[in-house]
Design an enzyme around this catalytic site. Structure first.
Site, PDB file in Angstrom:
ATOM      1  CD  GLU A 214      -2.902   1.165   2.354  1.00  0.00           C
ATOM      2  OE1 GLU A 214      -3.316  -0.224   2.779  1.00  0.00           O
ATOM      3  OE2 GLU A 214      -3.301   2.091   2.672  1.00  0.00           O
TER       4      GLU A 214
ATOM      5  CG  ASP B   7       1.459 -16.625  11.802  1.00  0.00           C
ATOM      6  OD1 ASP B   7       0.663 -15.956  11.118  1.00  0.00           O
ATOM      7  OD2 ASP B   7       1.296 -17.774  12.217  1.00  0.00           O
TER       8      ASP B   7
ATOM      9  CG  HIS C 166      -4.130   7.195  -0.546  1.00  0.00           C
ATOM     10  ND1 HIS C 166      -3.268   6.254   0.204  1.00  0.00           N
ATOM     11  CD2 HIS C 166      -4.639   6.394  -1.417  1.00  0.00           C
ATOM     12  CE1 HIS C 166      -3.522   5.055  -0.073  1.00  0.00           C
ATOM     13  NE2 HIS C 166      -4.340   5.067  -1.224  1.00  0.00           N
TER      14      HIS C 166
HETATM   15  C1  MEV Z   1      -5.948   2.953   5.016  1.00  0.00           C
HETATM   16  O1  MEV Z   1      -5.254   2.018   4.545  1.00  0.00           O
HETATM   17  C2  MEV Z   1      -5.777   3.315   6.423  1.00  0.00           C
HETATM   18  C3  MEV Z   1      -6.857   4.190   7.096  1.00  0.00           C
HETATM   19  O2  MEV Z   1      -8.174   4.311   6.442  1.00  0.00           O
HETATM   20  C4  MEV Z   1      -6.851   4.330   8.455  1.00  0.00           C
HETATM   21  C5  MEV Z   1      -7.909   5.176   9.141  1.00  0.00           C
HETATM   22  O3  MEV Z   1      -8.813   5.437   8.441  1.00  0.00           O
HETATM   23  O4  MEV Z   1      -7.416   5.465  10.446  1.00  0.00           O
HETATM   24  C6  MEV Z   1      -6.211   5.634   6.621  1.00  0.00           C
END
Ligand code: MEV
Length: 426
Positions: A85, A285, A382
């Site tokens: 990610e 794990d 993002h």
């Molecule tokens: C995305 O991988 C994780 C988030 O959704 C976590 C959150 O909302 O606290 C950004």
């Protein structure tokens, strides 16, 4: 088409791929090529990976990234992260830097107890069972002496064996609840071997052992990590009111996750972004860690946040508490060259030190997510990080990538916007 096959596991890797290609794919050549591209050219290394599981036909790569600048209990760390990610490693690095200049992270192991259980059915008088158990207990320990010898030398072993009645939940159901200290190993094989020996020593005509297995729920194998700072340090260059308002908004985000399971699951998922990435990088794990973390998040009867926040007396405090059953010896940790590398990068931590580091990674990730969510939102950052994935999907070459990255520096990124600009370039 009949795709039933027997003796598949006995086929060579090439024959397995041939069978897959002719049964499931139209372009057989491409299928073989796709799988073979990911074979390692070092035959010995490939064999090592082939042997981890059964019916191996290729390797499935994930990126291995690092996040520097973590200060944990006054010690410097660069943290290895394995995940697919985008934004997670960047977020970890940013947060590490942020807290580094505010004293860093503090982490403490609160317990290291692991658990295994022999589940059995018994229809007789429970007092008779108790008497038999007490009589038998020294023999149960004795029977495992061969298995526990090395672990005892390292200061671990079986801590206790308890007889527990579960008949109020299921008729005739009892268990031997066994606690362990497995020191620097995760201890799954050790625990399961001990349990099977205990079960066969304990079993008799009126005791039907159903199964003997470790529990991945280890609420007493617990670690806490935290950060704190004066409110005025939380928001640089701000007045006290703004800093307080921001801290309270941040705390609201944590409190919402405490009372609202839909939010808590996403909140904790973000924490697991950091935790799983390190768990994977160190050859541990991640399924066990995930299952346990979520069970712990539900320990009070509803699913809650794994992190907590306090704003008090001009101070901000943010912490995580969660169980982590980890190993730094044995299993994949010494077998997988990159797991070994990760542990070296982390300065060969004990299992306890690794618990601290991994809890910090979870806390850092949650801090990054909540900071973004309560300010700009996460999509801006993002999508910027995701830009390269979109460009790769579109098949952009290096020159085109360079141009588009420059263009989107101050433009909102979306798949369609990138596609449109990409087409204009062609
Ligand atoms: C995305 O991988 C994780 C988030 O959704 C976590 C959150 O909302 O606290 C950004």
């Amino acid at each position: 088409m009949d795709r039933n096959i027997s003796g598949f596991s006995k086929l060579s890797k090439e024959k397995k791929i041939e069978w897959l290609a002719s049964n499931y794919f139209e372009n057989q050549h491409l299928t073989k090529e796709t799988l073979q591209r990911y074979w390692n050219t070092d035959a010995q290394l490939q064999q090592l990976h082939d042997d981890f599981i059964e019916n191996t036909i290729s390797n499935f790569y994930l990126p291995y990234g690092v996040a520097p600048n973590f200060l944990i209990n006054d010690r410097e760390y660069t943290i290895p992260m394995v995940l697919e990610e985008s934004s997670v490693v960047a977020a970890a690095s940013l947060v590490a830097k942020f807290w580094r200049s505010r004293g860093g992270f503090r982490a403490t192991v609160l317990g290291t107890v692991k658990i295994g259980q022999v589940h059995f059915m018994y229809r007789g008088d429970s007092k008779t069972l108790q008497t038999y158990f007490e009589h038998c207990k020294p023999n149960l320990l004795k029977a495992t002496e061969g298995l526990t010898k090395n672990m005892r030398k390292r200061g671990g072993g079986i801590l206790d064996i308890e007889l527990r009645s579960k008949t109020d939940q299921l008729a005739n159901y009892f268990q031997l609840h066994v606690t362990f200290d497995t020191k620097d190993s995760m201890g799954a094989n050790f625990i399961n071997s001990c349990l099977e020996t205990i079960a066969s020593t304990f079993e008799r005509e009126d005791i039907q052992v159903v199964m003997s297995i470790l529990s991945n729920y280890v609420p007493e194998c617990l670690v806490k990590a935290e950060v704190s700072c004066p409110l005025t340090d939380l928001v640089p260059d701000s007045d006290p009111e703004t800093a307080l308002a921001y801290a309270l908004k941040f705390k609201n985000a944590v409190d919402i996750a405490n009372v609202e399971p839909h939010r808590a699951v996403t909140h904790n998922k973000g924490i697991m972004n950091g935790i799983d990435a390190l768990v994977l990088a160190t050859g541990n794990d991640f399924r066990a860690i995930e299952a346990c973390a979520h069970a712990y998040a539900s320990k009070d009867g509803s699913y809650k946040s794994l992190t907590h926040c306090e704003v008090k007396d001009g101070h901000f405090r943010f912490w995580i508490e969660l169980p982590l059953a980890l190993g730094t010896v044995g299993g994949l940790t010494s077998l997988h060259p990159l797991a070994k590398f990760s542990l070296q990068l982390l300065q060969n931590p004990s299992a306890e030190a690794l618990m601290e580091i991994i809890a910090v990674a979870g806390l850092a990730q949650n801090f990054a997510a909540l900071r973004a969510l309560t300010t700009t939102g996460i999509q801006k950052g993002h999508m910027k990080m995701h830009l390269m994935n979109i460009l790769n999907q579109l098949g952009a070459n290096e020159k085109q990538k360079e141009k588009l990255v420059t263009h989107f520096k101050d433009q909102p990124v979306s798949h369609s916007a990138v596609q449109e600009m990409y087409q204009k370039l062609e």
